[in-house]
Design a protein around this motif. Structure first.
Motif, PDB file in Angstrom:
ATOM      1  N   THR A 209       0.842  -1.192   0.000  1.00 37.35           N
ATOM      2  CA  THR A 209       0.000   0.000   0.000  1.00 37.35           C
ATOM      3  C   THR A 209       0.878   1.244   0.000  1.00 37.35           C
ATOM      4  O   THR A 209       1.989   1.248   0.540  1.00 37.35           O
ATOM      5  CB  THR A 209      -0.929   0.036   1.223  1.00 37.35           C
ATOM      6  OG1 THR A 209      -0.141   0.018   2.420  1.00 37.35           O
ATOM      7  CG2 THR A 209      -1.879  -1.160   1.219  1.00 37.35           C
ATOM      8  N   ILE A 210       0.366   2.293  -0.613  1.00 34.97           N
ATOM      9  CA  ILE A 210       1.042   3.593  -0.663  1.00 34.97           C
ATOM     10  C   ILE A 210       0.031   4.635  -0.212  1.00 34.97           C
ATOM     11  O   ILE A 210      -1.058   4.731  -0.788  1.00 34.97           O
ATOM     12  CB  ILE A 210       1.537   3.909  -2.086  1.00 34.97           C
ATOM     13  CG1 ILE A 210       2.487   2.819  -2.589  1.00 34.97           C
ATOM     14  CG2 ILE A 210       2.231   5.272  -2.119  1.00 34.97           C
ATOM     15  CD1 ILE A 210       2.861   2.955  -4.055  1.00 34.97           C
ATOM     16  N   ASP A 211       0.377   5.369   0.797  1.00 34.88           N
ATOM     17  CA  ASP A 211      -0.525   6.385   1.357  1.00 34.88           C
ATOM     18  C   ASP A 211      -1.901   5.798   1.647  1.00 34.88           C
ATOM     19  O   ASP A 211      -2.947   6.421   1.404  1.00 34.88           O
ATOM     20  CB  ASP A 211      -0.658   7.579   0.403  1.00 34.88           C
ATOM     21  CG  ASP A 211       0.667   8.302   0.188  1.00 34.88           C
ATOM     22  OD1 ASP A 211       1.594   8.073   0.991  1.00 34.88           O
ATOM     23  OD2 ASP A 211       0.775   9.064  -0.780  1.00 34.88           O
ATOM     24  N   GLY A 212      -1.901   4.556   2.141  1.00 34.71           N
ATOM     25  CA  GLY A 212      -3.140   3.948   2.591  1.00 34.71           C
ATOM     26  C   GLY A 212      -3.956   3.238   1.543  1.00 34.71           C
ATOM     27  O   GLY A 212      -5.028   2.696   1.857  1.00 34.71           O
ATOM     28  N   VAL A 213      -3.494   3.194   0.279  1.00 34.82           N
ATOM     29  CA  VAL A 213      -4.254   2.496  -0.768  1.00 34.82           C
ATOM     30  C   VAL A 213      -3.336   1.502  -1.460  1.00 34.82           C
ATOM     31  O   VAL A 213      -2.112   1.652  -1.463  1.00 34.82           O
ATOM     32  CB  VAL A 213      -4.854   3.484  -1.803  1.00 34.82           C
ATOM     33  CG1 VAL A 213      -5.837   4.433  -1.137  1.00 34.82           C
ATOM     34  CG2 VAL A 213      -3.759   4.254  -2.523  1.00 34.82           C
ATOM     35  N   ASN A 214      -3.936   0.501  -2.081  1.00 30.45           N
ATOM     36  CA  ASN A 214      -3.142  -0.493  -2.792  1.00 30.45           C
ATOM     37  C   ASN A 214      -2.349   0.171  -3.906  1.00 30.45           C
ATOM     38  O   ASN A 214      -2.789   1.135  -4.528  1.00 30.45           O
ATOM     39  CB  ASN A 214      -4.044  -1.587  -3.364  1.00 30.45           C
ATOM     40  CG  ASN A 214      -3.260  -2.645  -4.117  1.00 30.45           C
ATOM     41  OD1 ASN A 214      -3.116  -2.572  -5.334  1.00 30.45           O
ATOM     42  ND2 ASN A 214      -2.716  -3.621  -3.393  1.00 30.45           N
ATOM     43  N   VAL A 215      -1.183  -0.397  -4.205  1.00 31.40           N
ATOM     44  CA  VAL A 215      -0.276   0.175  -5.194  1.00 31.40           C
ATOM     45  C   VAL A 215      -0.951   0.353  -6.551  1.00 31.40           C
ATOM     46  O   VAL A 215      -0.718   1.346  -7.252  1.00 31.40           O
ATOM     47  CB  VAL A 215       1.000  -0.683  -5.310  1.00 31.40           C
ATOM     48  CG1 VAL A 215       0.682  -2.113  -5.724  1.00 31.40           C
ATOM     49  CG2 VAL A 215       1.993  -0.066  -6.283  1.00 31.40           C
ATOM     50  N   GLN A 216      -1.805  -0.599  -6.954  1.00 33.62           N
ATOM     51  CA  GLN A 216      -2.483  -0.482  -8.241  1.00 33.62           C
ATOM     52  C   GLN A 216      -3.385   0.744  -8.270  1.00 33.62           C
ATOM     53  O   GLN A 216      -3.368   1.525  -9.234  1.00 33.62           O
ATOM     54  CB  GLN A 216      -3.304  -1.736  -8.525  1.00 33.62           C
ATOM     55  CG  GLN A 216      -4.114  -1.669  -9.827  1.00 33.62           C
ATOM     56  CD  GLN A 216      -4.986  -2.896 -10.032  1.00 33.62           C
ATOM     57  OE1 GLN A 216      -4.789  -3.928  -9.385  1.00 33.62           O
ATOM     58  NE2 GLN A 216      -5.948  -2.793 -10.923  1.00 33.62           N
ATOM     59  N   ASP A 217      -4.169   0.918  -7.231  1.00 30.38           N
ATOM     60  CA  ASP A 217      -5.072   2.068  -7.177  1.00 30.38           C
ATOM     61  C   ASP A 217      -4.293   3.375  -7.112  1.00 30.38           C
ATOM     62  O   ASP A 217      -4.682   4.375  -7.735  1.00 30.38           O
ATOM     63  CB  ASP A 217      -6.001   1.948  -5.972  1.00 30.38           C
ATOM     64  CG  ASP A 217      -6.881   0.715  -6.049  1.00 30.38           C
ATOM     65  OD1 ASP A 217      -7.427   0.444  -7.132  1.00 30.38           O
ATOM     66  OD2 ASP A 217      -6.998   0.010  -5.031  1.00 30.38           O
TER      67      ASP A 217
END
Length: 658
Positions: A209-217
């Protein structure tokens, strides 16, 4: 110039007056992949200034717009595939958009309308980014996923010209950076990691996750955000038809067996193997972690007419890991495999990238379909009438799968086509031309053209899988101009200003456009680069490619609109720009100058048929005969206008005056 808006009706583009429009355009331009003014691959770089670069001036400074747009209009183009990159918009960091560049880009679009150009915006990429040997995504994304971009080239995780090329030597360097070798980066680990995360991070890296969301999103949201910034600035321009989904997307490792190396056709993979390193995803993951790996190399064998395995190459002998301190690849974290402390490894799921739960993945249906939907929704929130110019992997058109079942409405098949051998080897002869996909050899121009028609026809048939039928616009097609050892450049340097050195180029382009005419499909040729140079280290400023139809150092007379053009006789040719009815047959004979066009007239269309009639092909004028209509010839504006008053077949024949 007030351009009538275009919309789609089945396989045709149709204007507000009811005319079928054929788009014959050009990509503008090849150097838009790199920063201005000295960001080209002909300059050494470690990419450390990646946040401070600027793309203002690509494809050319605004003060040069009138010159270049005038030239392209004189050559008969009516459409531009206008390049930008995600990096150009968001290079400074997340959500920090380059407002000055966005204003510059919008002004280019407005100026293009003044010269009668329809355009669609192409968010361009090749093999992910400049740091991985191509162009496209901003560098800070590597930091977000845990990769140190400074180690990518050193580890062999990407094949990067700025890392390999000896700038003191110049010229071609087959021992260090072989011709057209950049494309093999799609098989190397940096591309494998980033593309898999971009399209399928939720399935294959659920823990990243990046900044609380999955990397894809996270990645998709930022890509779409950069696109929105341009969309907002051009939303009201009638010449802007829409947006390309993404140039030449790649599946990464999606659908691949973890340990499989493709060395030739098999029952599970019947496709021919391509020359180069035969990476498996496991090879790539090991190399990315600093493991030295011996990889099979496939070379083209003329006797076998195929790529065969005869040698191996050691990758990452210095054992450099691309992962930042404390970070690891998310696929190991997800349980695909494990690298042990003693250097050994365990594979837990060889089908890790092939299955999600009980479902076998299909890249086109499971990932490209939702991606097309996301891009369409994104741009149509700004302008609901915009067309999606959708691209699959560039090999899809050759290998045959159709578009996803849920492809959004108002979509165009905008795939790419090249003569692969001509592109890869920078050689062309109509008397000996290999089809790398079948092994067949053509020994005459007619056979080459027939192959082009078969291949392009396959692309056109793919359009039938888009909502029951859609236009085909070949988003890229063209030839290298440094053909056959760049012999034409040497002749030009020696003072030869005739067409003779350019005959191979003219013939190759002529055969290509003959096939496009036969199939009545649209195209945007790759490419026009305002900064192009004949220098073999430079070309269009990117990885020694040189496919530009213009080169500044061939411009000997600034007052001659054609000066600087290359092999013009191959692509500056008559065609039906707008038809008061349905096009049926179009053919041009470059040698005799005979143009023959037939259409089924529809007098209900409010405007007349327009034919481009170039002075270059008719230097002493022309004679025109129309069966079923009346012709008005305007050679000053290089146009023939054909008026009809009743339904039925109309035939137009144009020939040269002696």
């Amino acid at each position: 110039m007030n351009l009538p808006r275009l919309h789609i009706e089945g396989r045709w583009f149709v204007d507000e007056h009811g005319r079928r429009v054929i788009l014959r355009g050009v990509n503008l331009g090849g150097d838009c992949k790199v920063p201005y003014p000295d960001g080209g691959t002909n300059f050494p770089s470690d990419f450390s200034n990646h946040r401070e670069v600027s793309f203002i001036g690509r494809p050319f400074p605004i003060v040069e717009a009138d010159e270049h747009f005038s030239r392209l209009r004189a050559w008969g183009f009516n459409c531009l595939r206008l390049l930008t990159t995600w990096e150009a918009v968001e290079h400074r960091g997340p959500n920090d958009y380059d407002a000055e560049y966005l204003d510059y880009f919008a002004e280019l679009c407005r100026r293009a309308a003044d010269y009668g150009f329809y355009l669609f915006v192409d968010f361009h990429q090749d093999v992910w980014s400049r740091m991985t040997g191509g162009d496209g995504a901003p560098c800070w994304l590597f930091e977000k996923v845990g990769i140190d971009y400074r180690r990518i080239a050193e580890s062999g995780s990407a094949h990067v010209m700025q890392h390999l090329y000896d700038y003191s030597r110049g010229g071609r360097q087959e021992d260090r950076y072989p011709t057209m070798s950049w494309s093999a980066n799609s098989r190397r680990p940096a591309n494998g990691v980033m593309w898999t995360l971009f399209f399928a991070g939720r399935d294959f890296a659920p823990g990243l996750t990046i900044d609380g969301v999955n990397v894809q999103d996270y990645m998709l949201d930022h890509y779409l955000g950069a696109m929105r910034e341009i969309a907002r600035r051009v939303r009201d321009l009638p010449n802007v038809m829409g947006f390309d989904s993404l140039n030449e997307p790649h599946n990464g490792w999606i659908g691949d067996s973890l340990s499989y190396r493709h060395l030739g056709p098999t029952e599970t993979n019947p496709n021919r193997a391509m020359p180069g390193l035969a990476w498996s995803p496991l090879d790539g993951l090991l190399v990315s972690h600093g493991v030295s790996r011996s990889i099979p190399v496939l070379d083209f064998d003329p006797a076998a007419k195929a790529a065969v395995h005869k040698r191996d190459r050691t990758i990452n002998p210095d054992r450099i890991s691309i992962w930042a301190e404390g970070r690891s690849d998310p696929f190991e974290q997800a349980g695909a495999w494990k690298l042990n402390s003693d250097g050994t490894f365990d594979v837990f799921r060889d089908d890790f990238f092939q299955r999600v739960g009980d479902r076998k993945v299909n890249f086109i249906e499971d990932y490209m379909g939702p991606f097309f939907a996301s891009v369409a929704e994104n741009i149509r929130a700004i302008n609901p009438d915009w067309i999606l110019f959708a691209e699959l992997d560039p090999m899809s058109g050759f290998l045959g799968p159709g578009f996803p079942a849920d492809t959004p409405p108002n979509t165009v098949n905008a795939g790419h086509w090249y003569d692969i051998v001509t592109l890869a080897t920078k050689t062309f002869s109509p008397n000996f031309s290999l089809d790398v996909l079948t092994g067949e050899i053509a020994t005459a121009a007619e056979q080459v053209q027939a192959r082009y028609e078969r291949q392009l026809g396959k692309f056109a048939r793919m359009s039938e899988t888009v909502n029951g039928g859609a236009p085909t616009l070949i988003g890229e097609c063209g030839i290298p101009f440094d053909l056959n050892g760049a012999e034409a450049y040497r002749a030009f340097q020696a003072g030869d200003r005739s067409d003779t050195p350019w005959i191979p180029h003219i013939v190759a382009l002529d055969l290509m456009y003959n096939a496009l005419d036969t199939l009545l499909i649209n195209s945007t040729q790759w490419n026009y680069t305002a900064s192009n140079r004949n220098d073999l280290a430079i070309g269009d400023g990117w990885n020694q490619e040189d496919l530009s139809i213009f080169s500044r150092d061939q411009q000997t007379d600034r007052d001659d609109i054609n000066s600087g053009g290359r092999a013009l006789a191959g692509f500056v040719r008559p065609y039906a720009m707008a038809t008061q009815g349905i096009p049926r047959k179009m053919k041009f004979d470059r040698v005799t100058g005979l143009f023959d066009y037939t259409f089924e007239a529809a007098p209900s269309a409010a405007r007349a048929t327009e034919i481009f009639v170039p002075r270059l092909q008719y230097p002493h004028g022309c004679e025109i005969e129309v069966i079923g209509g009346i012709a008005e010839l305007d050679l000053d504006n290089q146009r023939a206008v054909i008026k009809v008053e009743q339904a039925g077949e109309v035939r137009i024949v144009i020939c040269r005056k002696a």
